[in-house]
Design a protein around this motif. Structure first.
Motif, PDB file in Angstrom:
ATOM      1  N   ASN A 123       0.830  -1.199   0.000  1.00 37.67           N
ATOM      2  CA  ASN A 123       0.000   0.000   0.000  1.00 37.67           C
ATOM      3  C   ASN A 123       0.871   1.258   0.000  1.00 37.67           C
ATOM      4  OD1 ASN A 123       0.712   0.526   2.768  1.00 37.67           O
ATOM      5  ND2 ASN A 123      -0.737  -1.086   3.334  1.00 37.67           N
ATOM      6  N   LEU A 124       0.244   2.377  -0.270  1.00 39.20           N
ATOM      7  CA  LEU A 124       0.953   3.641  -0.382  1.00 39.20           C
ATOM      8  C   LEU A 124       1.552   4.079   0.954  1.00 39.20           C
ATOM      9  CD1 LEU A 124       1.643   5.869  -2.387  1.00 39.20           C
ATOM     10  CD2 LEU A 124      -0.483   7.000  -1.753  1.00 39.20           C
ATOM     11  N   ALA A 125       0.852   3.851   2.031  1.00 41.20           N
ATOM     12  CA  ALA A 125       1.339   4.263   3.348  1.00 41.20           C
ATOM     13  C   ALA A 125       2.585   3.483   3.754  1.00 41.20           C
ATOM     14  CB  ALA A 125       0.250   4.066   4.391  1.00 41.20           C
ATOM     15  N   ARG A 126       2.709   2.276   3.301  1.00 43.59           N
ATOM     16  CA  ARG A 126       3.854   1.440   3.651  1.00 43.59           C
ATOM     17  C   ARG A 126       5.161   2.012   3.122  1.00 43.59           C
ATOM     18  NH1 ARG A 126       4.196  -4.988   2.356  1.00 43.59           N
ATOM     19  NH2 ARG A 126       6.083  -5.390   3.528  1.00 43.59           N
ATOM     20  N   LEU A 127       5.112   2.720   2.012  1.00 44.69           N
ATOM     21  CA  LEU A 127       6.315   3.318   1.441  1.00 44.69           C
ATOM     22  C   LEU A 127       6.491   4.779   1.840  1.00 44.69           C
ATOM     23  CD1 LEU A 127       6.174   1.826  -2.133  1.00 44.69           C
ATOM     24  CD2 LEU A 127       7.745   1.216  -0.317  1.00 44.69           C
ATOM     25  N   THR A 128       5.400   5.521   1.905  1.00 44.09           N
ATOM     26  CA  THR A 128       5.542   6.956   2.132  1.00 44.09           C
ATOM     27  C   THR A 128       5.772   7.332   3.590  1.00 44.09           C
ATOM     28  OG1 THR A 128       3.150   7.208   2.232  1.00 44.09           O
ATOM     29  CG2 THR A 128       4.200   7.638   0.122  1.00 44.09           C
ATOM     30  N   LEU A 129       5.156   6.638   4.526  1.00 42.43           N
ATOM     31  CA  LEU A 129       5.327   7.013   5.929  1.00 42.43           C
ATOM     32  C   LEU A 129       6.759   6.819   6.434  1.00 42.43           C
ATOM     33  CD1 LEU A 129       1.961   5.942   7.557  1.00 42.43           C
ATOM     34  CD2 LEU A 129       2.809   8.234   7.108  1.00 42.43           C
ATOM     35  N   PRO A 130       7.407   5.681   6.188  1.00 48.68           N
ATOM     36  CA  PRO A 130       8.816   5.584   6.617  1.00 48.68           C
ATOM     37  C   PRO A 130       9.710   6.609   5.925  1.00 48.68           C
ATOM     38  CG  PRO A 130       7.943   3.413   6.164  1.00 48.68           C
ATOM     39  CD  PRO A 130       6.918   4.386   5.699  1.00 48.68           C
TER      40      PRO A 130
END
Length: 184
Positions: free
Chosen positions: A59-66
């Motif tokens: 998902n998008l959050a898995r890459l953008t949040l870190p």
């Protein structure tokens, strides 16, 4: 018997202005961050063909949040350290105050920048998820481009923002304040 390994001395820098130094560092940070974050996101999202904001394995959050948390932390520490080293070597026209606790400043700013950016990106992702329907699928290529652009924007911001905070403890080399006593 204890062995102490001394870190190697920093490479001697060419004399330049702070503005040119920061532009050069910005180029060194932006290009790899945009390229690698785009490639990683594109490779991750292409497995599924589409992605979601928070659900699914890629998902998008898995890459953008870190990235939104750790990229500002690393860039803040690195740019403050490089400006201080350049100042100590006399490569830039500014001098950093000797009484500045460099490690405390780097730690405080990096944590503040990481948390602020992480919370901001999380809130944008949550707002976007609730703005779209539950079954909306995001285009993988567009989201990979978005991740790359976000990495580039963060790279530019977190080259200049820490230096702006550091400028409180910097002054131009050779600028001396003369105080004269006036007899009454």
């Amino acid at each position: 018997m204890k062995f102490k390994l001394k870190p190697p001395a920093p490479k001697k820098l060419k004399k330049t202005t702070l503005k040119r130094f920061l532009i050069k560092r910005t180029i060194y940070y932006v290009l790899p961050n945009v390229f690698f974050n785009f490639i990683i996101a594109y490779a991750s999202f292409q497995e599924l063909g589409y992605t979601h904001f928070f659900s699914g394995t890629q998902n998008l959050a898995r890459l953008t949040l870190p990235m939104a948390i750790f990229l500002p932390v690393v860039l803040t520490i690195d740019i403050i350290n490089r400006v201080i080293i350049a100042s100590e070597q006399g490569a830039i026209e500014f001098t950093v105050d000797e009484q500045l606790n460099k490690k405390k400043l780097m730690t405080k700013l990096s944590i503040l920048h990481g948390l602020t950016t992480g919370l901001l990106v999380l809130s944008v992702l949550l707002f976007a998820q609730y703005g779209f329907s539950k079954y909306y699928k995001l285009d993988a290529t567009a989201m990979a481009v978005l991740v790359g652009v976000l990495a580039g924007i963060l790279s530019v911001i977190f080259v200049y923002l820490p230096v702006r905070k550091l400028r409180r403890w910097m002054w131009r080399r050779g600028a001396v304040l003369a105080v004269e006593e006036v007899e009454a």
